[in-house]
Design an enzyme around this catalytic site. Structure first.
Site, PDB file in Angstrom:
ATOM      1  N   GLU A  48      -0.423   1.126  -5.721  1.00  0.00           N
ATOM      2  CA  GLU A  48      -0.340  -0.044  -4.842  1.00  0.00           C
ATOM      3  C   GLU A  48      -0.322  -1.332  -5.654  1.00  0.00           C
ATOM      4  O   GLU A  48      -1.362  -1.838  -6.048  1.00  0.00           O
ATOM      5  CB  GLU A  48      -1.552  -0.054  -3.905  1.00  0.00           C
ATOM      6  CG  GLU A  48      -1.810   1.267  -3.210  1.00  0.00           C
ATOM      7  CD  GLU A  48      -3.205   1.346  -2.584  1.00  0.00           C
ATOM      8  OE1 GLU A  48      -3.800   0.297  -2.263  1.00  0.00           O
ATOM      9  OE2 GLU A  48      -3.705   2.472  -2.417  1.00  0.00           O
ATOM     10  N   HIS A  52       0.856  -1.209   0.000  1.00  0.00           N
ATOM     11  CA  HIS A  52       0.000   0.000   0.000  1.00  0.00           C
ATOM     12  C   HIS A  52       0.892   1.260   0.000  1.00  0.00           C
ATOM     13  O   HIS A  52       0.982   2.001   0.985  1.00  0.00           O
ATOM     14  CB  HIS A  52      -0.901  -0.027   1.236  1.00  0.00           C
ATOM     15  CG  HIS A  52      -2.107   0.837   1.137  1.00  0.00           C
ATOM     16  ND1 HIS A  52      -2.050   2.186   0.870  1.00  0.00           N
ATOM     17  CD2 HIS A  52      -3.423   0.540   1.258  1.00  0.00           C
ATOM     18  CE1 HIS A  52      -3.276   2.672   0.847  1.00  0.00           C
ATOM     19  NE2 HIS A  52      -4.126   1.690   1.081  1.00  0.00           N
TER      20      HIS A  52
HETATM   21  C1  BG6 Z   1      -7.000   1.651  -0.598  1.00  0.00           C
HETATM   22  C2  BG6 Z   1      -8.418   1.258  -0.905  1.00  0.00           C
HETATM   23  O1  BG6 Z   1      -6.127   0.628  -0.988  1.00  0.00           O
HETATM   24  O2  BG6 Z   1      -6.871   1.860   0.810  1.00  0.00           O
HETATM   25  C3  BG6 Z   1      -9.374   2.319  -0.395  1.00  0.00           C
HETATM   26  O3  BG6 Z   1      -8.560   1.089  -2.314  1.00  0.00           O
HETATM   27  C4  BG6 Z   1      -9.133   2.586   1.086  1.00  0.00           C
HETATM   28  O4  BG6 Z   1     -10.712   1.904  -0.622  1.00  0.00           O
HETATM   29  C5  BG6 Z   1      -7.671   2.918   1.284  1.00  0.00           C
HETATM   30  O5  BG6 Z   1      -9.966   3.649   1.508  1.00  0.00           O
HETATM   31  C6  BG6 Z   1      -7.274   3.210   2.730  1.00  0.00           C
HETATM   32  O6  BG6 Z   1      -7.646   2.172   3.568  1.00  0.00           O
HETATM   33  P1  BG6 Z   1      -7.408   2.270   5.117  1.00  0.00           P
HETATM   34  O7  BG6 Z   1      -7.960   1.020   5.726  1.00  0.00           O
HETATM   35  O8  BG6 Z   1      -5.920   2.403   5.320  1.00  0.00           O
HETATM   36  O9  BG6 Z   1      -8.127   3.522   5.585  1.00  0.00           O
END
Ligand code: BG6
Length: 287
Positions: free
Chosen positions: A254, A150
């Site tokens: 990502e 991510h």
């Molecule tokens: C992304 C998703 O990878 O992560 C989104 O596609 C999501 O939908 C984002 O909002 C952040 O996620 P989190 O759990 O870290 O708030």
């Protein structure tokens, strides 16, 4: 020392460059290349292990997002699984130049019924940060999972950013709730963006700033690429997102295996990698 264990974090040094990995989540929270920070980290990110880090490079495993199938073994897990919210162990330095270190996580957990082990390797060179993951099934039954890096990249201004090499690829767009083939030779971010490009061909995805290549991302065994920016309202709604205007200075690109599950037999190992280069030079091959 090129790999310094500082209790809650590990700092890898290669010449002028450093990568800092928080043991919580084995999250890369900083990558300084030639004196410049390359990753975006929220000023509101919790680094005390009380929640996943907002920014850097959290690791998504064994489920991407929240599992919708209530009968699936990942159903009880939080959004994006547990790897980003678990304490990893430094296994040690692996290479000298580039400098590499390995981190491990193994379980047995109450909320996911399989024995597994994960080994993450982080490798730092001039203008490059590479991360590789091995997922091993230590159980006597098969399991399935998703994986995703991510990656929060730091950009000067999101309105000047284009993401290239996604044209012709299938896109699941969660903002408009539709699927389509991407037509744009370079994708501009002009509002909330939450897209999964599925089965992206073996291409290097690039992030441009005013036409200049800021980052090149190569992938191995990671067919899907999520492009995410929360923009103003979603940033406002996230307690740990600061400053609220910080969405101007970030883009998440990502690489993952996230549209479908990887099925891993007992004793099997699945491996994947991403490599981020500052500018245009890349060496990792494979999609
Ligand atoms: C992304 C998703 O990878 O992560 C989104 O596609 C999501 O939908 C984002 O909002 C952040 O996620 P989190 O759990 O870290 O708030």
């Amino acid at each position: 020392m090129p790999v310094d264990d500082l209790n809650d974090r590990v700092v890898i040094t290669h010449g002028n460059n450093t990568a800092t990995i928080l043991k919580h989540g084995a999250t890369v929270i900083s990558w300084v290349n030639n004196g410049e920070e390359q990753l975006w980290l929220s000023q509101g990110a919790r680094l005390d292990g009380s929640r996943p880090v907002r920014g850097g490079i959290p690791l998504v495993f064994p489920v991407f997002g929240k599992q919708k199938d209530e009968h699936h073994p990942t159903a009880k897990l939080p959004q994006h699984g547990f790897a980003r919210d678990a304490e990893w162990e430094l296994l040690g330095q692996t290479t000298e130049d580039p400098v590499g270190a390995e981190f491990g996580l193994a379980g047995g957990r109450s909320d996911w019924p399989y024995k597994f082990s994960l080994i993450l390797s982080v490798t730092l060179a001039n203008d490059k940060l590479a991360m590789a993951i091995d997922v091993k099934n230590e159980d006597e039954q098969e399991f399935d999972f998703q994986w995703l890096f991510h990656t929060y990249l730091r950009v000067p201004d999101i309105t000047d950013v284009l993401v290239t090499n996604l044209a012709g690829q299938h896109c699941d767009d969660r903002v408009v709730n539709a699927g389509y083939t991407e037509k744009a030779p370079a994708v501009a971010i002009t509002g909330e963006c939450d897209r999964m490009y599925v089965g992206v061909e073996d291409r290097t995805v690039q992030v441009l700033d005013k036409g200049r290549v800021l980052f090149s991302l190569a992938r191995k065994n990671l067919p899907d690429v999520v492009v995410w920016n929360p923009w103003d309202k979603k940033a406002e709604a996230m307690a740990d997102f600061a400053p609220k205007q910080g969405f101007h200075e970030m883009i998440c690109v990502e690489p993952g295996h996230a549209a479908t599950m990887v099925v891993l037999p007992p004793g099997g190992t699945w491996s994947a990698a991403q490599e981020i280069a500052v500018g245009g030079e890349i060496s990792l091959q494979g999609g």
